[in-house]
Scaffold this motif. Structure first.
Motif, mmCIF file in Angstrom:
data_model
loop_
_atom_site.group_PDB
_atom_site.id
_atom_site.type_symbol
_atom_site.label_atom_id
_atom_site.label_comp_id
_atom_site.label_asym_id
_atom_site.label_seq_id
_atom_site.Cartn_x
_atom_site.Cartn_y
_atom_site.Cartn_z
ATOM 1 N N UNK A 12 0.686 -1.155 -0.043
ATOM 2 C CA UNK A 12 0.087 -0.141 -0.059
ATOM 3 C C UNK A 12 0.815 1.146 0.017
ATOM 4 N N UNK A 13 0.383 2.198 -0.552
ATOM 5 C CA UNK A 13 0.948 3.559 -0.559
ATOM 6 C C UNK A 13 0.892 4.360 1.119
ATOM 7 N N UNK A 14 -0.230 3.837 1.773
ATOM 8 C CA UNK A 14 -0.327 4.389 2.939
ATOM 9 C C UNK A 14 0.070 3.329 4.118
ATOM 10 N N UNK A 15 0.305 3.759 5.199
ATOM 11 C CA UNK A 15 0.896 3.083 6.364
ATOM 12 C C UNK A 15 -0.198 2.480 7.143
ATOM 13 N N UNK A 16 -1.283 2.785 6.765
ATOM 14 C CA UNK A 16 -2.892 2.630 7.442
ATOM 15 C C UNK A 16 -3.633 1.794 6.398
ATOM 16 N N UNK A 17 -3.984 0.661 6.690
ATOM 17 C CA UNK A 17 -4.962 -0.095 6.053
ATOM 18 C C UNK A 17 -6.419 0.053 6.054
#
Lengths: 335, 335, 335, 335
Positions: free
Chosen positions: B2-7
């Protein structure tokens, strides 16, 4: 010190305790030989003696006269035990009696003094002190990493006696002599000289039901003994904690566990060190509960002329705590 | 990856399992945020969603369309789970389903193949494998002094189901998919590739009551799984022995003990080394039984785009044992 | 009594206790809704609040002003808790604080008096009292066949704190407020009004290490609390014996056993009646250790306007025992 | 049937088993009297005999000739036992031998046939079957509410023998005769006639390490025996489940627990019925592990001329399972 390497033993009292515990345990002590049995009920003495071919007697004097034992092992009522012990000591014969050795500390002191004067080895059947679990606990406490003894907890759950015994008027007194003597003796053998003691009681319908004994040891550390006849079944638990953050405990004399501080978070790596002991499923005989070791050590003491740890004298501090508790109990108490 | 660190997580199924285990465990996963809840019973979805301010939906497509989740976490009936998993994989959305993921191995193989082709992370709620006890056992088995795995014993005592579920005709098949899947998965995750398996059954009044599954692992070592719905209460025990004469065991996922050979005679010195783990009296939440770890690891796999250990593919050997047992059970058996 | 059937809750303190226990347990209370989070560290408040969509605040006044909560649930340092409780009571807002609610009994009495005057529901997080094991023990003690309570034994083994906290000068005082408060509160909740109490201490290098608290209840019966920071790991055991020769006990809050007198000799017929409780291997969440029940009952009390059992007032006898023990400890003691 | 109510017993074999278990247990059988001891090592025989005043012999024939025993109790190597048993049967003297009675089923069948023809009472020292725990388990299984036997699990963890004994070439064969004979005999005594059996083995470096024996009983129900010499210490566990949803189990022969289905949710009311047995902390002697009961029952059988349950004949099905397992083991196996 005997000239022989085998001690000649006279057994006095062929009742349940003598027949089911002392006699069979004695049969497994290699350096002892049973030379005679005495019981006022001559038939019981004869039945037990027949198992080994030894002679039997209806009175102790006859046994002493005819068999020249090196030691008597006695399981009778306390009054009889006291008289028999005095007789044995008079003749220079070592003597081991079941608990309680006497009803009062004054009598115990007299016997101990008498034995000291005569140089006679004495012993009391404090088998808890010699149980496999107690010996492992003693070793664990003595290990340097245990540190100073901080507290010993003993729960000695009994179901009887509920009524006074041995012509005593107090059920609490009887209970202490019949039962509390065991955890008290064990606590003192582990903790040392008692600096202070008190007791709290619970009576039910004016009968003794429960007692808590609080001990403070001279060298520091406390003990708590929880006991009584109100419990649903006989059981015994002991747990000791030391300044090294170690706990050693036993449940029912069937286990010993040593618990050591570890890394609380480390479930994966399980770093917390523990040691444990369990008897074999096939454990049999008289060693685990202490009956064999106490007789082996007593017999060795007789042969070597050395002091036996659970001597009459060693029980005096136990009786002092008992009589001190009894005095407090005669004051008004939680009822 | 993912580009984010939060899914971004969509929860599908607001029934008992979703509400009481998956949702609260998910709330404690730091790198996850719940972006929507779907349940065909729209009111249940709304009630659960309201706790977090997330929107709710009566169908999964709407959730997928509107919330653009990175992953679905699903707790429905197996047929629905299979369809939802297929839909998620089609869209490139990671998917975690409660057990059983499908009813048949053929369907599981298709889904696993589909996910592999699409590069989608999948997961199944095999929480036993992620329990604190199982992880400690895995570590203990992996330690060099454990040696080769000799045998794993698993007793998975259940009280239900007693009747067929999910339109299956066999109560044994239903039971294996609802229950046996857990100890089988754990056994295989510890023992590796299965070289051979068989099963012995006991039926009572023609209904499935008890099964024993015997596994032989390719790398050596055996496993025995004792299970059934005839037990008086739900419980779980596991014990493994290795060629280094070590035993690691857990009772009820509440304990782990490592037993090591010691000096049998040495009660005094207590040389027998042991390690043990016990949860705190205050142990709370979703970690001990594995619900938190499985979600944490699944979410991390989603974020990193890496494989999750309890993937659809990882369950194929479990289903192969299940279907092999089912074939044997259709032959005449001890009844 | 609230006009709504849902209580509006403001959470104050987003530290470890608030985040890991109070918040997730609160999320499972069906008739509560979290309307705001306050913490002087505004970022922590925001992080926690974000999980539910509720607003966050850096001061409690703002939360009270903006969110109009029916109740505050507070997990801060005791001084802050005391001030926040006073503010809530002033405004007629119910308040639940983690233990210890205050440092001194005088302050607790003031708050309790204040709450009584304002008709405000108060609560303290005495989760042990609400644990599954404690509730089962309370029921077993209340059963007619248990008889009168004879003795309660509580061993509360802690590893910390070893040093004074909260600007107190005594490590014993800090320990009692941080730890002993739990077993004392549980003992008093089971035994009733305390007629007499004393404490015996062991210090190591002048630091508090171990304490025994002896309680006598007005209605009869004794309690013994063994505690200290010298233990190798956190653990908790409780055992109570009644005049009906019954024992009810729990180890580590993971079990409850009721032991009843039976026929000692009857191994074959196994007549001895027993009951036991064990949690499921999959036990999860916040019920077993009491966190969920205490919040459920507090929320119900808020909604109904009824008294919560673990109110500020209910803790006064606990603080009286604590301060009495502290006075004795300032006298010379076993060191 | 003897004309006397006391059986005259000759003890053959004054080694460890004879001295530490059989002799002291025999001393506690009220209707037995030891009339002589024989051992090829005459000194050992004399030492043991001296404890009772009985004569000692270096050969069994002399004991038989001179002492006219009603029965021999024998603890020797299997070959010697077989010869002594044949000699006793020839003379019409009852005979009890330690396990294993013979090395091969053919020899056991011959002896059993010989004894039947001569009307001689025979016995084998299968003490597990007579242990307190096994007797309580047998009673629990026989109780109507247990229902049909579904499965018995026996874990018999041993540490030896690791090498072949008694001139056998197979370590597995030796192990089964020395160890597996106990759990097999117990399983068959509880489950009845064996319809089918198989075994799975693990070898380490070509030496026997572990075996699983799977039994199916004719009347329904299965048994699983897990055993081997790879374990860190000797231990024994048994658990049986019945169609009435009851489990009866014992750990280490130190406990028996009966677990019954109850109301899972009812922690407060603790409805789940349980029964349990624990030996006293002071349990001593030879009863708990079965040594006393087997001799008492054998002696009673000798006096009454009735069959002893653990007769030579009763062991034939055990040997059949052993030899069947041995045949399979000679085929290629998991190694």
């Amino acid at each position: 010190m005997l000239s022989s390497s085998i001690a000649r033993i006279g057994l006095v009292g062929a009742g349940a305790q003598g027949t089911e515990f002392l006699f069979p345990a004695l049969m497994q002590v290699p350096n002892a030989t049973m030379v005679g049995v005495a019981d006022v009920r001559a038939e019981r003495a004869a039945t037990l003696a027949a198992r080994t071919g030894a002679p039997s007697f209806a009175c102790v004097e006859a046994l002493l006269d005819r068999c020249a034992p090196d030691a008597l092992i006695v399981a009778c009522e306390p009054d009889a035990q006291q008289a028999i012990a005095a007789m044995a000591i008079d003749r220079g014969v070592a003597v081991f009696v079941e608990k309680p050795p006497t009803l009062f500390v004054a009598d115990l002191r007299s016997l101990a003094e008498h034995a000291r004067a005569k140089g006679v080895v004495t012993g009391v059947g404090m088998n808890f002190r010699f149980s496999s679990a107690a010996m492992a606990i003693r070793d664990a406490i003595a290990a340097p990493d245990f540190g100073e003894l901080v507290h010993i907890s003993l729960t000695y759950a009994a179901t009887k006696p509920k009524l006074p015994m041995w012509n005593l008027t107090s059920s609490f007194h009887s209970f202490m002599l019949a039962q509390t003597i065991h955890p008290l003796d064990l606590a003192i053998s582990l903790g040392g000289v008692v600096a202070r003691s008190d007791a709290e009681l619970v009576h039910l319908d004016h009968d003794f039901a429960f007692a808590k004994h609080n001990l403070t040891f001279e060298r520091g550390g406390l003990a708590t003994i929880l006991t009584g006849n109100v419990f649903p079944r006989f059981d015994f638990h002991i747990s000791a904690v030391g300044s090294g953050s170690k706990v050693v405990s036993s449940t029912s004399l069937w286990s010993v566990d040593v618990l050591t501080a570890g890394d609380e978070a480390a479930i994966g790596s399980m770093k917390r060190g523990e040691r444990q002991w369990r008897p074999s499923p096939l454990d049999s005989g008289y060693a685990r509960a202490g009956y064999l070791q106490e007789l082996q050590m007593f017999v060795s003491s007789v042969i070597e002329g050395s002091a036996f740890p659970a001597s009459f004298e060693s029980l005096i501090p136990v009786y002092e705590v008992i009589e001190s508790a009894l005095e407090r109990a005669s004051e008004p108490c939680a009822d």
